[in-house]
Structure formats: C-alpha cells, structure tokens
Design an enzyme around this catalytic site. Structure first.
Site, PDB file in Angstrom:
ATOM      1  N   ASP A  11       0.855  -1.206   0.000  1.00  0.00           N
ATOM      2  CA  ASP A  11       0.000   0.000   0.000  1.00  0.00           C
ATOM      3  C   ASP A  11       0.885   1.249   0.000  1.00  0.00           C
ATOM      4  O   ASP A  11       0.854   2.059   0.932  1.00  0.00           O
ATOM      5  CB  ASP A  11      -0.957  -0.001   1.214  1.00  0.00           C
ATOM      6  CG  ASP A  11      -0.223   0.030   2.558  1.00  0.00           C
ATOM      7  OD1 ASP A  11      -0.829   0.517   3.542  1.00  0.00           O
ATOM      8  OD2 ASP A  11       0.940  -0.388   2.620  1.00  0.00           O
ATOM      9  N   ASP A  16       6.731   1.293   1.900  1.00  0.00           N
ATOM     10  CA  ASP A  16       6.472   0.295   0.854  1.00  0.00           C
ATOM     11  C   ASP A  16       7.318   0.597  -0.379  1.00  0.00           C
ATOM     12  O   ASP A  16       7.893  -0.301  -0.999  1.00  0.00           O
ATOM     13  CB  ASP A  16       5.011   0.328   0.410  1.00  0.00           C
ATOM     14  CG  ASP A  16       4.014   0.137   1.526  1.00  0.00           C
ATOM     15  OD1 ASP A  16       3.814   1.085   2.303  1.00  0.00           O
ATOM     16  OD2 ASP A  16       3.446  -0.968   1.635  1.00  0.00           O
ATOM     17  N   ASN A  40      -2.537   2.693   3.403  1.00  0.00           N
ATOM     18  CA  ASN A  40      -2.026   4.055   3.660  1.00  0.00           C
ATOM     19  C   ASN A  40      -2.831   5.107   2.899  1.00  0.00           C
ATOM     20  O   ASN A  40      -2.949   6.245   3.336  1.00  0.00           O
ATOM     21  CB  ASN A  40      -0.556   4.162   3.220  1.00  0.00           C
ATOM     22  CG  ASN A  40       0.377   3.441   4.161  1.00  0.00           C
ATOM     23  OD1 ASN A  40       0.208   3.514   5.379  1.00  0.00           O
ATOM     24  ND2 ASN A  40       1.334   2.716   3.611  1.00  0.00           N
ATOM     25  N   THR A 125       2.939  -6.049   2.724  1.00  0.00           N
ATOM     26  CA  THR A 125       3.423  -4.914   3.531  1.00  0.00           C
ATOM     27  C   THR A 125       2.316  -3.883   3.764  1.00  0.00           C
ATOM     28  O   THR A 125       2.588  -2.720   4.080  1.00  0.00           O
ATOM     29  CB  THR A 125       4.615  -4.219   2.847  1.00  0.00           C
ATOM     30  OG1 THR A 125       4.158  -3.674   1.580  1.00  0.00           O
ATOM     31  CG2 THR A 125       5.763  -5.174   2.610  1.00  0.00           C
ATOM     32  N   PHE A 164      -0.906  -0.627  12.472  1.00  0.00           N
ATOM     33  CA  PHE A 164      -1.848  -0.193  11.440  1.00  0.00           C
ATOM     34  C   PHE A 164      -2.298  -1.316  10.490  1.00  0.00           C
ATOM     35  O   PHE A 164      -3.489  -1.452  10.213  1.00  0.00           O
ATOM     36  CB  PHE A 164      -1.228   0.948  10.610  1.00  0.00           C
ATOM     37  CG  PHE A 164      -2.095   1.367   9.450  1.00  0.00           C
ATOM     38  CD1 PHE A 164      -1.831   0.914   8.174  1.00  0.00           C
ATOM     39  CD2 PHE A 164      -3.209   2.175   9.645  1.00  0.00           C
ATOM     40  CE1 PHE A 164      -2.643   1.276   7.100  1.00  0.00           C
ATOM     41  CE2 PHE A 164      -4.037   2.546   8.590  1.00  0.00           C
ATOM     42  CZ  PHE A 164      -3.749   2.095   7.303  1.00  0.00           C
ATOM     43  N   ASN A 165      -1.357  -2.092   9.926  1.00  0.00           N
ATOM     44  CA  ASN A 165      -1.737  -3.081   8.901  1.00  0.00           C
ATOM     45  C   ASN A 165      -2.737  -4.098   9.446  1.00  0.00           C
ATOM     46  O   ASN A 165      -3.657  -4.509   8.746  1.00  0.00           O
ATOM     47  CB  ASN A 165      -0.509  -3.817   8.370  1.00  0.00           C
ATOM     48  CG  ASN A 165       0.327  -2.955   7.435  1.00  0.00           C
ATOM     49  OD1 ASN A 165      -0.170  -1.957   6.897  1.00  0.00           O
ATOM     50  ND2 ASN A 165       1.584  -3.311   7.253  1.00  0.00           N
ATOM     51  N   HIS A 238       9.541   0.162   8.254  1.00  0.00           N
ATOM     52  CA  HIS A 238       8.745  -1.035   8.511  1.00  0.00           C
ATOM     53  C   HIS A 238       8.853  -2.067   7.375  1.00  0.00           C
ATOM     54  O   HIS A 238       9.334  -3.175   7.570  1.00  0.00           O
ATOM     55  CB  HIS A 238       7.265  -0.650   8.689  1.00  0.00           C
ATOM     56  CG  HIS A 238       7.026   0.395   9.726  1.00  0.00           C
ATOM     57  ND1 HIS A 238       7.208   0.187  11.078  1.00  0.00           N
ATOM     58  CD2 HIS A 238       6.607   1.670   9.611  1.00  0.00           C
ATOM     59  CE1 HIS A 238       6.907   1.281  11.751  1.00  0.00           C
ATOM     60  NE2 HIS A 238       6.534   2.210  10.895  1.00  0.00           N
ATOM     61  N   ASP A 239       8.383  -1.693   6.188  1.00  0.00           N
ATOM     62  CA  ASP A 239       8.244  -2.669   5.104  1.00  0.00           C
ATOM     63  C   ASP A 239       9.573  -3.183   4.554  1.00  0.00           C
ATOM     64  O   ASP A 239       9.691  -4.384   4.259  1.00  0.00           O
ATOM     65  CB  ASP A 239       7.403  -2.056   3.978  1.00  0.00           C
ATOM     66  CG  ASP A 239       6.021  -1.662   4.486  1.00  0.00           C
ATOM     67  OD1 ASP A 239       5.424  -0.740   3.910  1.00  0.00           O
ATOM     68  OD2 ASP A 239       5.554  -2.268   5.475  1.00  0.00           O
TER      69      ASP A 239
HETATM   70  O1  RIB Z   1       2.418   0.177  10.768  1.00  0.00           O
HETATM   71  C1  RIB Z   1       3.303   0.326   9.687  1.00  0.00           C
HETATM   72  C2  RIB Z   1       2.704  -0.230   8.428  1.00  0.00           C
HETATM   73  O2  RIB Z   1       1.525   0.494   8.107  1.00  0.00           O
HETATM   74  C3  RIB Z   1       3.632  -0.055   7.217  1.00  0.00           C
HETATM   75  O3  RIB Z   1       3.418  -1.099   6.309  1.00  0.00           O
HETATM   76  C4  RIB Z   1       3.179   1.242   6.626  1.00  0.00           C
HETATM   77  O4  RIB Z   1       3.452   1.337   5.221  1.00  0.00           O
HETATM   78  C5  RIB Z   1       1.698   1.145   6.857  1.00  0.00           C
HETATM   79  O5  RIB Z   1       1.157   0.334   5.816  1.00  0.00           O
HETATM   80 CA    CA Z   2       2.799  -0.566   4.022  1.00  0.00          CA
END
Ligand code: RIB
Ligand code: CA
Length: 310
Positions: A11, A16, A40, A125, A164-165, A238-239
C-alpha cells in the site's frame, strides 16, 4: 545463488516504496509481481504509486495488479498524516506512463502461486485484505512462505494496542495466521529498531537520481516520525525489513510464537496477541516473530542497495 521469487502485496506508502526499490536492487530476490491494496491511501492511489515507483526504477516489466479497495468489514481508514494526500508526498514523481493489469490482484496471486507450484514467497506490507481473500476464495493455494509486515508484541502505532496493517483489517489478518503456513511476522518490535537516520538520508541524497528521490521521500516521512516518535533514533523502515530479512536472514532474530488477532469490537481490536514464551493453553506456534534486529547493518544495506540503483 538462485534468487528467491517474491510478490510484494503493498500500500505505497513511503516505506512500501523503499521496500520495492530494495527488492529490485537486490539479486537475492526476484520481484515477479506487485499487488496493491487500500491502506495508507485508497487503492487508486496505492496502485498509482506502485506504478510510479517501478517506473522510477526502470522496472515497468514488473506487472502491477490492483486489489481490494476496502477491508473485509472495518471502515476504511487512510493515513495522509503519515504519507500525504497522494500516499507518496515529498518528491515530484511523474505520473506513470504504464497502467496496472486488468486481472484482479487476488486472481493473479492464485494464478502465479499455482503456476509456480507454491514455490514463491508472499511479502505483504499493507493490510492483509488481498491475502485473506486469496485463502478464502482459493483454499488450495499454499505459497511456500509469507513474510509480512504487521503487528507487535508490544505497543501498537495506530492505537496503543494495534499496529496499522493489522488494525486496518483484523479479520483478514486472523485468517492469514490461521492458515498455518510458514509465516514470519515483522512487527513494530523490530521495525522501530530498523530506522533510517538523517545521516543515511544525506548519503542517499548524494547517491544519484534514485537516491535523491528516496532522500526526498525520507524528508517527508521523517517529518511525522520526528514529531510522533522523538524517542526513536530515526524513522522506522517497517516494510523494507521484510525484504531485508529475505536478503540476509542474519539481520533479524525470530522466535516461534502463537499469534492471535483481536477481532473484537473493544478498544484493543487489531492487536496481535503474541505468545513467544510457550505459555499454557496457547497451542502450537503458527508464526515466527521478529524479536531483534541489527539496526546498523540494516541501515547500511538500505543505503548501499539504494545507491546501487540509477
Ligand atoms: O504500521 C506500519 C505499516 O503500516 C507499514 O506497512 C506502513 O506502510 C503502513 O502500511
Ligand atoms: Ca505498508
């Protein structure tokens, strides 16, 4: 060494985008396809961003497939405060000259995994809506491995409880963890130790055309993280940790764990309850969970590989 074939389900999103660039810069993996999901930003924007990033890298040969435009059940929520209105604010990235494939992401995933007899690694991701739908619609599909960014043993980021994901589509996430596949969860516990600092950004800024675009992505992305996470030394990548783990498994330490997603309607919904201490009544492990990472070596890998692109 034969590269590991991967599909990134994403996303984009600044991190990403850097995960996509790390993949195309690394001979250890072969990015055979990209699927997009709402997260996102809307799926229109995440798809447009995936196309733009691949075109920036000169890799319009890698097909992009549009996926789910909203979670299974939960209300869609986007993150302009982190990634901007476009989902990739900061650099002036031209609009793509290519477009996504006609086939839906979930059908592509099923087709590609079957064609390879399962010998492919899925790297989600973003929210797990596409992957959850894949297993719901095609229960015979068994990718050999999943390395996903999501969840946390400890504190969340979208809420104090949830990352979040997973928070965006907890039902889809729970379905993925229930599949019992070889699943590695890259959570905030490691991604908050996998940061890009200003010094890394400046080195990338001076490392050619793509490095300078990544630096502009980091300029925008760091703005939010310096405010929200002044205690972090840099901005969490993160990703890219998922891709880095496939490039060099020695970077991240994992532990067998039982992961259960809170799909209730309570204040902790979207939380990953992770038992990596073999507590009673938690059954057999259904995932490996990242518990530590060599942040310095990770950051050097990012800078080195981004600098190699041009
Ligand atoms: O919490 C971080 C994740 O949420 C990452 O993948 C960021 O790109 C969002 O998608
Ligand atoms: Ca992401």
């Amino acid at each position: 060494m034969t590269p590991t074939p991967i599909i990134i389900d994403c996303d984009p999103g600044h991190d990403d985008a850097i995960a996509l660039l790390l993949a195309v810069a690394s001979p250890e993996v072969e990015l055979v396809g990209v699927t997009t999901v709402a997260g996102n930003q809307t799926v229109d924007k995440t798809t447009n961003n995936a196309l733009r990033v691949l075109e920036l890298a000169g890799r319009t040969d890698i097909p992009v497939y549009r996926g789910a435009d909203r979670p299974f059940l939960r209300k869609q929520d986007v993150a302009p405060h982190v990634h901007g209105e476009s989902g990739l604010d900061g650099p002036d990235l031209p609009q793509p000259t290519t477009r996504e494939q006609d086939e839906h992401a979930v059908e592509y995933l099923a087709r590609e995994i079957r064609a390879r007899d399962g010998r492919i690694t899925l790297v989600p991701t973003g929210p797990l809506t596409n992957v959850g739908l894949l297993f719901a619609l095609h229960p015979d599909i068994r990718p050999e491995r999943i390395v996903l960014m999501g969840g946390a043993i400890g504190e969340g980021n979208r809420t104090p409880a949830a990352e979040f994901n997973i928070w965006a589509d907890p039902e889809a996430a729970q379905r993925v963890f229930l599949e019992g596949l070889d699943t590695t969860m890259v959570g905030l516990d490691v991604t908050h130790r996998a940061t890009i600092k200003d010094e890394h950004t400046e080195r990338m800024r001076g490392a050619g055309r793509i490095g300078s675009v990544v630096a502009e992505l980091m300029d925008f992305y760091a703005r939010f993280h310096k405010k929200r996470y002044p205690d972090l030394d840099g901005s969490p990548m993160h990703d890219p940790v998922c891709v880095a783990h496939l490039i060099d498994p020695s970077l991240m330490t994992v532990a067998d764990a039982v992961v259960e997603v809170d799909c209730s309607g309570g204040p902790s919904w979207g939380r990953t309850n992770v038992d990596h201490r073999n507590r009673e009544h938690f059954g057999d492990p259904n995932a490996k969970v990242g518990v530590d990472i060599d942040g310095n070596r990770f950051a050097e890998l990012i800078v080195e590989r981004i600098a190699s692109l041009n």
